[in-house]
Enzyme design. Structure first.
Site, PDB file in Angstrom:
ATOM      1  N   HIS A  63      34.328  30.501  44.038  1.00 17.49           N
ATOM      2  CA  HIS A  63      33.545  30.976  42.896  1.00 17.49           C
ATOM      3  C   HIS A  63      32.437  31.939  43.306  1.00 17.49           C
ATOM      4  O   HIS A  63      31.476  32.114  42.572  1.00 17.49           O
ATOM      5  CB  HIS A  63      32.925  29.774  42.158  1.00 17.49           C
ATOM      6  CG  HIS A  63      33.957  28.893  41.529  1.00 17.49           C
ATOM      7  ND1 HIS A  63      34.027  27.544  41.762  1.00 17.49           N
ATOM      8  CD2 HIS A  63      34.983  29.176  40.707  1.00 17.49           C
ATOM      9  CE1 HIS A  63      35.046  27.030  41.084  1.00 17.49           C
ATOM     10  NE2 HIS A  63      35.647  28.000  40.443  1.00 17.49           N
ATOM     11  N   ARG A  65      32.521  34.962  43.339  1.00 14.90           N
ATOM     12  CA  ARG A  65      32.530  35.996  42.287  1.00 14.90           C
ATOM     13  C   ARG A  65      33.324  35.418  41.126  1.00 14.90           C
ATOM     14  O   ARG A  65      34.308  34.693  41.331  1.00 14.90           O
ATOM     15  CB  ARG A  65      33.228  37.257  42.777  1.00 14.90           C
ATOM     16  CG  ARG A  65      32.479  37.916  43.921  1.00 14.90           C
ATOM     17  CD  ARG A  65      32.246  39.364  43.641  1.00 14.90           C
ATOM     18  NE  ARG A  65      31.296  39.875  44.630  1.00 14.90           N
ATOM     19  CZ  ARG A  65      31.054  41.147  44.816  1.00 14.90           C
ATOM     20  NH1 ARG A  65      31.694  42.055  44.105  1.00 14.90           N
ATOM     21  NH2 ARG A  65      30.174  41.529  45.697  1.00 14.90           N
ATOM     22  N   LYS A  93      42.234  38.427  49.448  1.00 16.05           N
ATOM     23  CA  LYS A  93      42.854  39.642  48.905  1.00 16.05           C
ATOM     24  C   LYS A  93      41.863  40.418  48.038  1.00 16.05           C
ATOM     25  O   LYS A  93      41.659  41.616  48.209  1.00 16.05           O
ATOM     26  CB  LYS A  93      44.075  39.211  48.069  1.00 16.05           C
ATOM     27  CG  LYS A  93      44.952  40.332  47.589  1.00 16.05           C
ATOM     28  CD  LYS A  93      46.109  39.810  46.708  1.00 16.05           C
ATOM     29  CE  LYS A  93      46.996  38.811  47.401  1.00 16.05           C
ATOM     30  NZ  LYS A  93      48.196  38.470  46.604  1.00 16.05           N
ATOM     31  N   ASP A  98      38.095  45.062  47.286  1.00 14.88           N
ATOM     32  CA  ASP A  98      36.911  45.220  46.429  1.00 14.88           C
ATOM     33  C   ASP A  98      37.223  45.024  44.952  1.00 14.88           C
ATOM     34  O   ASP A  98      36.795  45.809  44.096  1.00 14.88           O
ATOM     35  CB  ASP A  98      36.256  46.594  46.656  1.00 14.88           C
ATOM     36  CG  ASP A  98      35.668  46.708  48.049  1.00 14.88           C
ATOM     37  OD1 ASP A  98      35.106  45.706  48.531  1.00 14.88           O
ATOM     38  OD2 ASP A  98      35.800  47.780  48.672  1.00 14.88           O
ATOM     39  N   LYS A 105      45.010  30.318  41.839  1.00 13.25           N
ATOM     40  CA  LYS A 105      46.468  30.379  41.701  1.00 13.25           C
ATOM     41  C   LYS A 105      46.916  29.205  40.860  1.00 13.25           C
ATOM     42  O   LYS A 105      46.287  28.150  40.850  1.00 13.25           O
ATOM     43  CB  LYS A 105      47.131  30.280  43.085  1.00 13.25           C
ATOM     44  CG  LYS A 105      48.540  30.809  43.118  1.00 13.25           C
ATOM     45  CD  LYS A 105      48.534  32.322  43.086  1.00 13.25           C
ATOM     46  CE  LYS A 105      49.789  32.954  43.528  1.00 13.25           C
ATOM     47  NZ  LYS A 105      49.565  34.346  43.960  1.00 13.25           N
ATOM     48  N   SER A 362      45.610  44.490  37.836  1.00 12.66           N
ATOM     49  CA  SER A 362      45.141  43.449  36.916  1.00 12.66           C
ATOM     50  C   SER A 362      43.662  43.640  36.612  1.00 12.66           C
ATOM     51  O   SER A 362      43.203  43.444  35.486  1.00 12.66           O
ATOM     52  CB  SER A 362      45.328  42.057  37.538  1.00 12.66           C
ATOM     53  OG  SER A 362      46.621  41.566  37.295  1.00 12.66           O
TER      54      SER A 362
HETATM   55  N1  GLU Z   1      50.372  37.147  41.569  1.00 11.10           N
HETATM   56  C1  GLU Z   1      49.836  38.356  42.092  1.00 11.10           C
HETATM   57  C2  GLU Z   1      49.252  38.117  43.473  1.00 11.10           C
HETATM   58  O1  GLU Z   1      49.599  37.191  44.136  1.00 11.10           O
HETATM   59  C3  GLU Z   1      48.894  39.037  41.126  1.00 11.10           C
HETATM   60  C4  GLU Z   1      47.654  38.280  40.773  1.00 11.10           C
HETATM   61  C5  GLU Z   1      46.830  38.912  39.663  1.00 11.10           C
HETATM   62  O2  GLU Z   1      47.198  39.971  39.184  1.00 11.10           O
HETATM   63  O3  GLU Z   1      45.822  38.303  39.308  1.00 11.10           O
HETATM   64  O4  GLU Z   1      48.491  38.896  43.962  1.00 11.10           O
END
Ligand code: GLU
Length: 471
Positions: A63, A65, A93, A98, A105, A362
């Site tokens: 958390h 961010r 990731k 950034d 997940k 996204s």
């Molecule tokens: N499921 C994708 C990933 O593992 C996209 C996650 C997203 O767009 O929030 O990066």
């Protein structure tokens, strides 16, 4: 799982290895590694007059961010350890590219092929209402997206369920990303992960000094590629690499087996062939060489495992002949296979860098949803008119006239998909060069995964420190 080490444990081990190259306090490293919130859900659905208990999860790893962000996968492999590992990779990731989110997940332990569309809709809606009840979803809380086994259809069901339960919330459309474009999605999101893999590979191969070390010439053009998995990520990586990078696809693996086509496989035609026949086996100009893992061992410049985790293991690592591996899937190389590949001199572009294109776009979708307008809508015509006036002046001064095609190219304002793709390209290039800079600062780091973890760790630790929690 690799041998005795769980997937989550192996991510923790990678973090520990990277942390040793930093001066981040041990307690802070511990906080960064743990999963902050783990929600375990069980609910029943009716299948053929009977009840079936569905096992599902949502994990918010960090958390530092907000909101937290990450996909939801539907697969039989789903368990708590897997979802925790994947949530944790999302934290690293997002930090690396950034994207200002914490990692999360979700997972539902089902094989979607065993359920009808109506049953899948029931499962998705029920899962979403459980998330709403526990305050585990919302534009500023936790924002799901597609992952293995899910896509825009499921995201539209999630949005609809959320809006039914949170009626009147002005930013509700930002509660989930990867939605269909007609349902407040963004153009370019569907192919974003594959496009990001291509941009990352192209940037990596642009550096001559690194390519020489692995016996390749500079540039992605004309290089050979093998792809495992023709789902969203694998097929888009192959299509875009072929069309925009002039890469030669020589091997493909899918559930039904592996094919080899040394003269090049037209991926568009192969996808149409599979749609028609249900298989890649028998595609003209290719040879069936074995099961779904056989293609991994083909001699090639670039190997793209784009299916599930644990594909390159202690068993087959020594037989991998690729010069570069782009981990388009999450965790395709087990922790015990990783050092074998590094010792062979293979460049491994780690999952949480090379597949970050999905979450990057996204983020753009979330921004679009919060701003309630399409990128390019306000400035497109204005830019076009301004460029047109400049071109007219140039023509007037030089006395030369441009062709219609050139004039169109020069005066076009950016459309939504142009802006998304250029933002994605810039993100992948910038992150690659941050990893390269980390190598420069730490000459004792030997592999790209460790360098990328160091990069992310420093950013996340910086956030915690500036929050004043860890003085
Ligand atoms: N499921 C994708 C990933 O593992 C996209 C996650 C997203 O767009 O929030 O990066």
């Amino acid at each position: 799982m690799s041998g005795k080490i769980s997937f989550f444990k192996s991510v923790e081990n990678y973090v520990d290895k990277a942390a040793a190259f930093t001066d981040i306090p041990k307690g802070l490293v511990e906080q960064i590694k743990v999963c902050n919130l783990v929600l375990q859900i069980r609910f029943p659905i009716r299948v053929d007059g009977n009840y079936q208990v569905i096992e599902a999860y949502r994990v918010q790893h960090s958390h530092h961010r907000l909101p937290t962000k990450g996909g939801i996968r539907y697969a039989e492999t789903v368990d708590q350890d897997e979802v925790m590992a994947l949530a944790s990779l999302m934290t690293f990731k997002c930090a690396l590219v950034d994207v200002p989110f914490g990692g999360a997940k979700g997972g539902i332990k089902i094989n979607p092929a065993n359920f009808s569309e109506e049953q899948l809709q029931n499962i998705t809606r029920r899962y979403t209402s459980e998330l709403v009840k526990k305050n585990f979803i919302g534009p500023g809380i936790d924002v799901p997206a597609p992952d293995y086994g899910t896509g825009p259809r499921e995201m539209a069901w999630i949005l609809d369920t959320y809006q039914a339960l949170r009626h009147g919330e002005v930013d509700s459309i930002a509660c989930v990303t990867g939605k269909p474009v007609t349902q407040n999605g963004i153009r370019g999101r569907a192919e974003a992960t594959g496009r990001g893999v291509f941009y990352g590979l192209r940037e990596c191969m642009r550096h001559e000094e690194d390519m020489v070390k692995i016996g390749l010439t500079k540039g992605i053009e004309g290089k050979t590629m093998v792809v495992q998995g023709l789902g969203n990520v694998g097929s888009n990586t192959a299509l875009i690499s072929q069309a925009e990078g002039h890469v030669k696809i020589i091997g493909i693996a899918e559930r039904e087996g592996s094919i080899h086509g040394p003269d090049g496989i037209d991926v568009e035609k192969l996808l149409a062939f599979r749609k028609e026949t249900g298989s890649i086996i028998g595609f003209p100009g290719t040879k069936h060489i074995g099961d779904a893992s056989a293609a991994l061992e083909l001699e090639c410049d670039i190997l793209v495992p784009a299916a599930l985790e644990n594909q390159i293991t202690l068993d087959n690592a020594s037989r991998i002949k690729a010069k570069i591996i782009a981990e388009a899937a999450n965790g395709p190389i087990t922790a015990d296979a990783d050092p074998i590949l590094i010792a062979k001199g293979i460049i491994i572009l780690p999952d949480f860098y090379i597949n970050a294109g999905g979450v990057t776009v996204s983020y753009f979708e979330w921004l679009k949803n919060l701003s309630h307008h399409r990128f390019g809508r306000l400035e497109n015509r204005f830019q076009h008119d301004a460029y047109r006036r400049i071109v007219m002046k140039v023509e007037e001064f030089t006395g030369k006239t441009l062709s219609d095609r050139d004039r169109d190219l020069l005066t076009r304002g950016g459309t939504e998909v142009d802006l998304v793709n250029s933002g994605l390209e810039d993100t992948m290039i910038t992150a690659y060069n941050q990893i390269k800079e980390t190598f420069r600062q730490h000459p004792d780091i030997k592999d790209m995964r460790t360098a990328a973890f160091v990069c992310s760790l420093k950013k996340i630790a910086g956030d915690y420190i500036s929050m004043g929690i860890f003085p």
